[in-house]
Scaffold this motif. Structure first.
Motif, PDB file in Angstrom:
ATOM      1  N   PRO B 118       0.803  -1.119   0.172  1.00 11.55           N
ATOM      2  CA  PRO B 118      -0.003   0.056  -0.042  1.00 11.55           C
ATOM      3  C   PRO B 118       0.690   1.307   0.030  1.00 11.55           C
ATOM      4  O   PRO B 118       0.348   2.278  -0.467  1.00 11.55           O
ATOM      5  N   GLU B 119       2.128   1.364   0.541  1.00 13.19           N
ATOM      6  CA  GLU B 119       2.882   2.380   0.523  1.00 13.19           C
ATOM      7  C   GLU B 119       3.323   2.684  -0.912  1.00 13.19           C
ATOM      8  O   GLU B 119       3.621   3.863  -1.169  1.00 13.19           O
ATOM      9  N   ARG B 120       3.731   1.999  -1.672  1.00 17.27           N
ATOM     10  CA  ARG B 120       4.369   1.923  -2.894  1.00 17.27           C
ATOM     11  C   ARG B 120       3.754   1.659  -4.259  1.00 17.27           C
ATOM     12  O   ARG B 120       4.091   2.518  -5.077  1.00 17.27           O
ATOM     13  N   THR B 121       2.692   0.495  -4.143  1.00 23.72           N
ATOM     14  CA  THR B 121       2.650  -0.042  -5.507  1.00 23.72           C
ATOM     15  C   THR B 121       1.358   0.557  -6.225  1.00 23.72           C
ATOM     16  O   THR B 121       0.260   0.488  -5.752  1.00 23.72           O
ATOM     17  N   THR B 122       1.407   0.823  -7.746  1.00 25.21           N
ATOM     18  CA  THR B 122       0.446   0.965  -8.428  1.00 25.21           C
ATOM     19  C   THR B 122       0.355  -0.312  -9.188  1.00 25.21           C
ATOM     20  O   THR B 122       1.174  -0.795  -9.771  1.00 25.21           O
ATOM     21  N   LEU B 123      -1.168  -1.006  -9.110  1.00 25.82           N
ATOM     22  CA  LEU B 123      -1.104  -2.139  -9.856  1.00 25.82           C
ATOM     23  C   LEU B 123      -2.185  -1.864 -10.970  1.00 25.82           C
ATOM     24  O   LEU B 123      -2.909  -1.221 -10.890  1.00 25.82           O
ATOM     25  N   ILE B 124      -1.534  -2.273 -12.018  1.00 22.45           N
ATOM     26  CA  ILE B 124      -2.253  -2.036 -13.414  1.00 22.45           C
ATOM     27  C   ILE B 124      -2.598  -3.431 -13.576  1.00 22.45           C
ATOM     28  O   ILE B 124      -1.452  -4.326 -14.304  1.00 22.45           O
ATOM     29  N   ALA B 125      -3.833  -3.761 -14.024  1.00 23.12           N
ATOM     30  CA  ALA B 125      -4.097  -5.192 -14.520  1.00 23.12           C
ATOM     31  C   ALA B 125      -5.263  -5.208 -15.455  1.00 23.12           C
ATOM     32  O   ALA B 125      -6.019  -4.542 -15.341  1.00 23.12           O
ATOM     33  N   SER B 126      -4.958  -6.513 -16.123  1.00 25.16           N
ATOM     34  CA  SER B 126      -6.158  -6.646 -17.222  1.00 25.16           C
ATOM     35  C   SER B 126      -7.185  -7.691 -16.386  1.00 25.16           C
ATOM     36  O   SER B 126      -6.663  -8.446 -15.715  1.00 25.16           O
ATOM     37  N   THR B 127      -8.377  -7.135 -16.406  1.00 25.10           N
ATOM     38  CA  THR B 127      -9.415  -7.923 -15.575  1.00 25.10           C
ATOM     39  C   THR B 127      -9.736  -9.304 -16.344  1.00 25.10           C
ATOM     40  O   THR B 127     -10.799  -9.899 -15.781  1.00 25.10           O
ATOM     41  N   HIS B 128      -9.300  -9.405 -17.510  1.00 25.18           N
ATOM     42  CA  HIS B 128      -9.810 -10.558 -18.471  1.00 25.18           C
ATOM     43  C   HIS B 128      -9.208 -11.963 -17.913  1.00 25.18           C
ATOM     44  O   HIS B 128      -8.138 -11.915 -17.148  1.00 25.18           O
ATOM     45  N   ARG B 129      -9.885 -13.074 -18.026  1.00 28.40           N
ATOM     46  CA  ARG B 129      -9.343 -14.329 -17.308  1.00 28.40           C
ATOM     47  C   ARG B 129      -8.913 -15.231 -18.347  1.00 28.40           C
ATOM     48  O   ARG B 129      -9.730 -15.332 -19.685  1.00 28.40           O
ATOM     49  N   ALA B 130      -7.769 -15.920 -18.351  1.00 29.39           N
ATOM     50  CA  ALA B 130      -7.181 -16.977 -19.456  1.00 29.39           C
ATOM     51  C   ALA B 130      -7.182 -18.162 -18.110  1.00 29.39           C
ATOM     52  O   ALA B 130      -6.197 -18.081 -17.045  1.00 29.39           O
ATOM     53  N   TYR B 131      -8.028 -18.844 -18.187  1.00 26.63           N
ATOM     54  CA  TYR B 131      -8.063 -20.236 -17.012  1.00 26.63           C
ATOM     55  C   TYR B 131      -6.989 -21.121 -17.078  1.00 26.63           C
ATOM     56  O   TYR B 131      -6.684 -21.482 -18.291  1.00 26.63           O
ATOM     57  N   ALA B 132      -6.673 -21.330 -16.117  1.00 27.06           N
ATOM     58  CA  ALA B 132      -5.347 -22.450 -16.009  1.00 27.06           C
ATOM     59  C   ALA B 132      -6.054 -23.702 -16.022  1.00 27.06           C
ATOM     60  O   ALA B 132      -7.201 -23.947 -15.986  1.00 27.06           O
ATOM     61  N   VAL B 133      -5.143 -24.923 -16.748  1.00 20.47           N
ATOM     62  CA  VAL B 133      -5.656 -26.179 -16.812  1.00 20.47           C
ATOM     63  C   VAL B 133      -6.533 -26.620 -15.537  1.00 20.47           C
ATOM     64  O   VAL B 133      -7.496 -27.242 -15.596  1.00 20.47           O
ATOM     65  N   GLY B 134      -6.009 -26.330 -14.323  1.00 20.90           N
ATOM     66  CA  GLY B 134      -6.489 -26.907 -13.098  1.00 20.90           C
ATOM     67  C   GLY B 134      -7.990 -26.278 -12.920  1.00 20.90           C
ATOM     68  O   GLY B 134      -8.895 -26.814 -12.210  1.00 20.90           O
ATOM     69  N   GLU B 135      -8.162 -25.064 -13.657  1.00 21.31           N
ATOM     70  CA  GLU B 135      -9.698 -24.544 -13.465  1.00 21.31           C
ATOM     71  C   GLU B 135     -10.505 -25.237 -14.532  1.00 21.31           C
ATOM     72  O   GLU B 135     -11.628 -25.266 -14.282  1.00 21.31           O
ATOM     73  N   LYS B 136      -9.976 -25.536 -15.626  1.00 25.36           N
ATOM     74  CA  LYS B 136     -10.795 -25.803 -16.690  1.00 25.36           C
ATOM     75  C   LYS B 136     -11.140 -27.423 -16.650  1.00 25.36           C
ATOM     76  O   LYS B 136     -12.297 -27.634 -17.182  1.00 25.36           O
ATOM     77  N   GLU B 137     -10.313 -28.225 -16.230  1.00 26.19           N
ATOM     78  CA  GLU B 137     -10.447 -29.604 -16.184  1.00 26.19           C
ATOM     79  C   GLU B 137     -11.348 -30.048 -15.306  1.00 26.19           C
ATOM     80  O   GLU B 137     -12.004 -31.366 -15.380  1.00 26.19           O
ATOM     81  N   VAL B 138     -12.135 -29.266 -14.401  1.00 25.18           N
ATOM     82  CA  VAL B 138     -12.863 -29.735 -13.184  1.00 25.18           C
ATOM     83  C   VAL B 138     -14.219 -30.223 -14.009  1.00 25.18           C
ATOM     84  O   VAL B 138     -14.886 -29.188 -14.755  1.00 25.18           O
TER      85      VAL B 138
END
Lengths: 716, 532
Positions: B118-138
């Motif tokens: 919280p003191e330092r960091t600007t977080l710049i992120a894309s909100t899209h998802r690329a699912y990992a295999v562990g998420e997809k295979e369920v």
């Protein structure tokens, strides 16, 4: 060569004196070799030194101008043996590979090279693949240096230091008649920085001169009694000569004022140590330090006089040495105790035994060290940066359950995926088997979703590692996997030859993707491209038949999952004696796309009729079980949540990165999954005939569709 | 999944530009191999160098270049009096000024690694998802909840900028690195002008125009400051039923829906639409007959106070069960004009381009028999050798070219069997299965409302075709077989829900086996305690 051009990098190799080189560490080393008057270069590709090999392979004109011989060695052993050219002749030679994997393979040749000693400078550039993100077992090259008496350079990780180490390495080698290893850690290989270039230098003595004036000195041959002479020479001459050279030329560096404590560090640790000191308020960002530093740009041999001089008058020194065992710390203790220097040696007592020495890890170690031996140094200091409060927050901790592991996997369209899908299908039928894996992209089969493979023993050793199961008389056969890279590296003799000779009753799957793909797509003997500088198009199947394999099947389209499955089943059940060898071949998709994509785009732009293929999933046919994903894991085959209120689970979905390899369709068909997959063929620049046919089809089909729609009573 | 999407709160926009005066500016890029994180790092380096700074970037590509998570790290600082700064090759937790994440869970990973403070960091992120295999295979829904990342970034970051950069990149014909670089410029944290950023992109060579477009889009979004809302799944499409659609047969169904309790109407409407689309209005009436009876039981059991949870579950799962997946349904869906249009749309095919589809089908004798009239179907099933012989003829993969008249007509004829469906072997079996399932739920309903509702929800386990279907059915059977066992336990509904969740965790049902063993042991304990 791989379908990638290094033309820009090759231009960097031409920079002249005073020009500024800007780029990657490993490329700076390549340039430094040419500046040092190297006569020959060899090596075996692998992260993080592939780039050196790739660029030189594309730099034929530059090398020809200078008269430098370059070859892509068949293995690290071949590369190391190449250095024999420097034994009898004043030829500077350099070889490179990934360490310690490659150093293991090379060590037979290295032992003999180190025993013979060298006349010309012999430099071995080691891409030290240690720490987080490494792809190999965690060992240190240091042990090889010690056992064979090869000097080990570990320069500070900035381009000027690394480039200087190359030049000094050759000189040190010549001054002490000993081969020299230059260890560059993975981040330093990939670091972007700059240095002021010098002109390239043609070799002072050439390969041609050597061949035309052969030298033979029986004292340089490793045969008794000369080999005993070598050992005496190592102790009496080479070692002292090296120490003298290192000291005279100031290869190791001293920074900072004198103080009651000091830090001795491997050159490669320098930047992290400075950052740690900076965060403790004991150095500035430009390396101005309050704690004296003794930087070992040469970590083997140590220079006893320098060590003693640095430690004299200090109450304690801290040894910052990444990795284990603590070879350097042990050596320090020996030197200081032998000389009666009382300074306490601290090291692995305050720093971790293994793992990456990150700035944070070193900071903690220095803090503990100083709090014991010089607590007043820790007085007025800024707060040390920390993420501890954030990491302790339950809202951040909750991420542990949400953020998925994301290991490396097969690329989109990878031709190896269907091989393992077929293997899984066979296992569903015939039960689980013992599967011995190897090194290469195919190793990703060990991870989800395939979860196939029980061991890896080394490059080209997959089938050899199943040899104990050769003839166990069981109802099941062992299966082993090996890539084409491993096959040519040594698998032909060590694995296949071994299996043929011992009548190994198992299945050997050789994955042939036309390149050494895992290391960046270099050509190998069985590559299908024609390469003017190398001999390619030597089929693996022919090679194994040539050494006596009887049951050999060549599959030329791995995407044919049903055929893969049936062939594998046949191999597991055939009553032919000896190894059952399947060569499964399809081109590496990464390289194929690099090759085909520009051609395709150009054809379309030229107005030629082209068919673009892509796969898709019919969302309303898919039931969201994801069985297809469990037999694929393709990055372009994912899941998507739907707005359908009657469904709970996301459906399969294919994004536009799909390269239409066909695996999902083939798997759905072979595994009898579901009929939701389709392939769409988009005809670009259709011909008149295409358009006519499409009109007819649209006419008939459209009429039928309108007919049914008009009869259907349904909510819109 | 609740549909209430949450936006990353923008925090206090400090306008603080990192100075890099006495310490370097530190930037970490979290990306997946192949996403172009290296290009982004190169741009930052060439930007800084062009502005007279020293720049150092490092990475550990190696095998990580193949889809794995990877970190690029960049430090920037000016030389002082000819002295180059000593820059680190690795980020230090708590000492990072900017984190760029090219996927939303990678933003989560950056926080887990302590790179965002919280003191330092600007977080710049894309909100899209690329699912990992562990998420997809369920077999169920294994996807991670992005709201957790939003919650964490509220705590961890000094300032967050999060929006769907993948979409923006696609819209501008470029790659995500361009948008991220634009967002970095737009965030205003680096001491460089927009023109300097753009010059770095332009020096790159290929695709400059598209890159600059995407850069501009990213810049604008970041400068504007608003973040995109994120949700694990989109909201469900549940409109209230209209009063009339102008077709008498359908209006009759609508009228019946309007006669049922108001909160149930949207789901009943969704259910009716599905079964009518699947078969015909009479089938819709049959659905409503069943539902009327179930709603009556629900109300008798006091369901009005429970928000009609039982009826809602019934409305949802009964429609799915009645519209079971069979050959006729598949042929129908594959031959519709709307499907042809959808494929063209998804491929973004231009008007002059011609699109043909090839379906990957693998019919077996089982599917053929299921599509035969009851008598004939049974006849064949009772003759295993004949069945096997016919299977050898039928059972193989077929590439069905739906755009060819011959294949189209074949599917069209199959789809045309729809009016006869009620007389086919499969239909009888499906209906019997539905009756047994509803019967069990209704029997439990007066005793345990929640458990009865959970029984209905177990229908989610039945899905897929052929082996997958058989596996789903067997899980369904195993879970429902446990109803008598759990019925005696406190929180019986909770136990059944856990069983269902376990069944959705893996393919073979190993988690389900484990859960069933747990329940058996609980029951044994209870019996010991009660001396049973």
């Amino acid at each position: 060569m791989a379908e990638r051009s290094f033309a820009r990098e090759v231009e960097d190799l031409r920079l002249g004196a005073g020009e500024v080189f800007r780029g990657e560490g490993i490329l700076a080393i390549t340039k430094a070799l040419l500046q040092s008057g190297v006569a020959y270069v060899g090596g075996y590709q692998g992260s993080p030194i592939s780039h050196l090999m790739d660029v030189l392979a594309d730099a034929r004109p530059v090398l020809d101008e200078l008269g430098v011989h370059f070859e892509s060695s068949a293995s690290e052993a071949a590369a190391a043996a190449t250095l024999a050219a420097s034994v009898n002749y004043p030829l500077r030679g350099a070889v490179t590979w990934k360490s310690t994997a490659g150093t293991n393979v090379a060590s037979d040749a290295l032992t003999n090279l180190a025993s013979s000693g060298v006349e010309g400078g012999a430099l071995i550039i080691l891409g030290e693949d240690y720490g987080e993100g490494s792809s190999i077992p965690q060992e240190r090259s240091h042990a090889f240096a010690m056992k064979s008496q090869i000097w080990l350079l570990d320069p500070r990780p900035n381009l000027p230091s690394i480039v200087a180490a190359v030049e000094q390495g050759f000189e040190l080698s010549e001054a002490s008649n000993t081969p020299v290893m230059l260890e560059v850690r993975i981040r330093a290989c990939h670091v972007h920085g700059q240095f002021v270039a010098k002109d390239n230098r043609p070799p002072a003595f050439t390969m041609k001169q050597a061949l035309e004036n052969p030298v033979r000195d029986v004292n340089r041959i490793v045969l008794p009694p000369a080999s005993f002479g070598h050992d005496r020479e190592k102790i009496a001459h080479r070692w002292p000569a090296a120490q003298a050279f290192i000291q005279e030329r100031g290869l190791n560096e001293f920074f900072g004022p004198d103080a009651e404590v000091g830090i001795i560090l491997q050159g490669g640790m320098y930047n992290s140590v400075i950052r740690a000191l900076q965060l403790l308020g004991l150095a500035d960002a430009y390396g101005e330090t309050q704690i004296p530093l003794y930087v070992l740009n040469v970590t083997y041999p140590l220079v006893d006089d320098e060590v003693a001089r640095f430690a004299a008058g200090k109450s304690a020194v801290l040894m910052v040495e990444e990795g284990h065992p603590d070879y350097l710390e042990q050596a320090l203790n020996s030197i200081l105790r032998r000389r009666g220097v009382p300074a306490v040696v601290s090291g692995k007592d305050v720093l971790p035994m293994g793992g990456d020495y990150t700035p944070a890890v070193i900071l903690a170690g220095i803090e503990t060290f100083l709090s014991t031996h010089a607590p007043e140094r820790l007085g007025n200091r800024p707060p040390v940066p920390t993420a501890a409060p954030v990491l302790a927050d339950p809202r951040v901790k909750a991420l542990e359950k949400v953020v998925p592991a994301r290991p490396a996997g097969f690329c989109t369209g990878c031709p190896e995926r269907p091989i393992f899908a077929a293997m899984k299908l066979v296992e569903q039928e015939l039960g689980e088997h013992h599967i011995a894996a190897d090194i290469g992209c195919h190793l990703f089969s060990i991870l989800p979703p395939f979860n196939i493979g029980g061991s890896t023993m080394g490059y080209g050793l997959g089938p050899a590692s199943a040899s104990a199961f050769a003839n166990a008389g069981a109802g099941k056969r062992p299966i082993s996997v090996m890539g084409d890279g491993g096959f040519w590296h040594n698998g032909l003799s060590t694995s296949v030859g071994n299996a043929v000779y011992n009548k190994h009753d198992g299945v050997i799957m050789i994955v042939d993707n036309y390149y050494s793909s895992a290391t960046g797509g270099q050509d190998i003997m069985s590559s299908r491209a024609s390469n003017p500088d190398r001999s390619t198009n030597n089929p693996i199947a022919k090679a194994v038949e040539g050494i006596g394999a009887r049951w050999v099947r060549q599959i030329d389209r791995t995407y044919d999952v049903a055929k893969m499955r049936d062939t594998l089943k046949e191999a597991l059940t055939s009553d032919v004696e000896g190894p059952k060898i399947i060569v499964a071949s399809s081109e590496c998709m990464l390289n194929k796309q690099r090759r085909v994509k520009p051609q395709f785009a150009k054809a379309v732009a030229d107005g030629r009729r082209m068919v673009k293929e892509r796969f898709g999933v019919d969302e309303d046919v898919c039931t969201g079980d994801h069985a297809c994903i469990r037999l694929s894991g393709c990055p372009s085959l994912s899941v998507r949540h739907t707005a359908d209120p009657l469904r709970d689970d996301p459906v399969a979905s294919i994004d536009d990165t799909c390269v239409a390899c066909g695996n999902c369709g083939e798997v759905a068909e072979a595994a009898v999954l579901c009929p939701s997959f389709y392939r769409a063929d988009v005809i670009l620049n259709p011909t008149g005939a295409d358009r006519w046919l499409a009109r007819v089809r649209r006419g008939v089909i459209g009429w039928l569709q309108r007919r049914r729609d008009s009869r259907r009573v349904t909510f819109a | 999944m609740n549909a209430s999407a949450r936006a990353v709160s923008a925090g206090v926009v400090s306008g603080r530009v990192v100075s890099g005066a006495d310490k370097p500016i530190t930037i970490a890029i979290l990306a997946m191999g192949g996403q172009g994180g290296g290009v982004l790092a190169d741009w930052i380096v060439s930007l800084a160098e062009a502005e007279g700074w020293m720049a150092q970037s490092t990475s550990v590509p190696g095998v990580a270049q193949r889809t794995g998570a990877t970190i690029y790290y960049v430090e920037l600082m000016r030389a002082k009096d000819g002295h180059a700064p000593v820059l680190s090759l690795m980020p230090t937790a708590g000492d990072v000024d900017v984190v760029l994440a090219s996927e939303f869970m990678e933003a989560g990973r950056s926080m887990l690694r302590g790179l965002v403070t919280p003191e330092r960091t600007t977080l710049i992120a894309s909100t899209h998802r690329a699912y990992a295999v562990g998420e997809k295979e369920v077999p169920g829904d294994g996807t991670g909840d992005p709201e957790a990342v939003v919650t964490a970034s509220d705590v961890a970051a000094r300032h967050s900028i999060a929006f769907d950069m993948q979409r923006l990149a696609e819209e501008n014909g470029s790659v995500i690195s361009s948008v991220l670089f634009g967002a970095l410029a737009g965030a205003g944290v680096l001491p460089f002008s927009r023109a300097a950023f753009e010059a770095a992109v332009a020096s790159g060579g290929r695709g400059v125009e598209a890159s600059l477009r995407a850069f501009g889009a990213g810049f604008a979004r970041a400068a504007e400051g608003a973040s995109d809302p994120v949700a694990r799944a989109p909201g469900k499409d549940l409109p209230a039923p209209p009063a009339s659609v102008g077709v008498p047969a359908l209006d009759a169904l609508l009228a019946r829906i309007h006669g049922l309790p108001e909160p149930l109407r949207p789901m009943l409407y969704a259910g009716v639409r599905r079964v009518v689309d699947y078969q015909d209005p009479a089938y819709g009436a049959k659905y409503l007959d069943r539902m009327a009876k179930l709603i009556a039981s629900d109300e008798a059991a006091g369901g009005g106070q429970a928000g009609h949870a039982f009826s809602l579950a019934a409305a949802k799962y009964l429609a799915g069960a009645m519209a079971y997946d069979d050959v006729i349904r598949v042929a129908d869906l594959k031959t519709r004009a709307s499907r042809f249009d959808r494929v063209r749309r998804e491929l973004a095919a231009a008007d002059e381009q011609i699109v043909y589809t090839t379906e990957f089908m693998h019919p077996r004798m089982d599917e053929v028999v299921a599509s035969l009239p009851v008598g004939l179907g049974r006849f064949l099933e009772n003759r295993p050798r004949l069945f096997a012989a016919l299977d050898r003829l039928v059972n193989r993969g077929r590439r069905v070219k739906t755009g060819n008249i011959g294949w189209f007509v074949t599917l069209y004829v199959l789809a045309g069997l729809r009016p006869r469906r009620r007389g086919l072997l499969r239909h009888g079996r499906e209906m019997a299965h539905i009756e047994a399932w509803l019967g069990l739920a209704e029997a439990v309903l007066p005793r345990d409302y929640a458990l009865a509702t959970e029984i209905l929800a177990c229908r989610r386990l039945v899905k897929g075709y052929s082996d997958t279907h058989a596996r789903g059915l067997s899980k369904f059977d195993r879970v429902l077989a446990a109803v008598p066992t759990v019925a005696d336990l406190p929180d019986a509904a909770g136990w059944l829900r856990r069983l269902r969740q376990a069944a959705l965790m893996d393919e073979k049902g190993e988690a389900l086996e484990g859960a069933l063993r747990t329940i058996a042991s609980l029951r044994d304990d209870a019996e010991i305690r009660t001396g049973g």
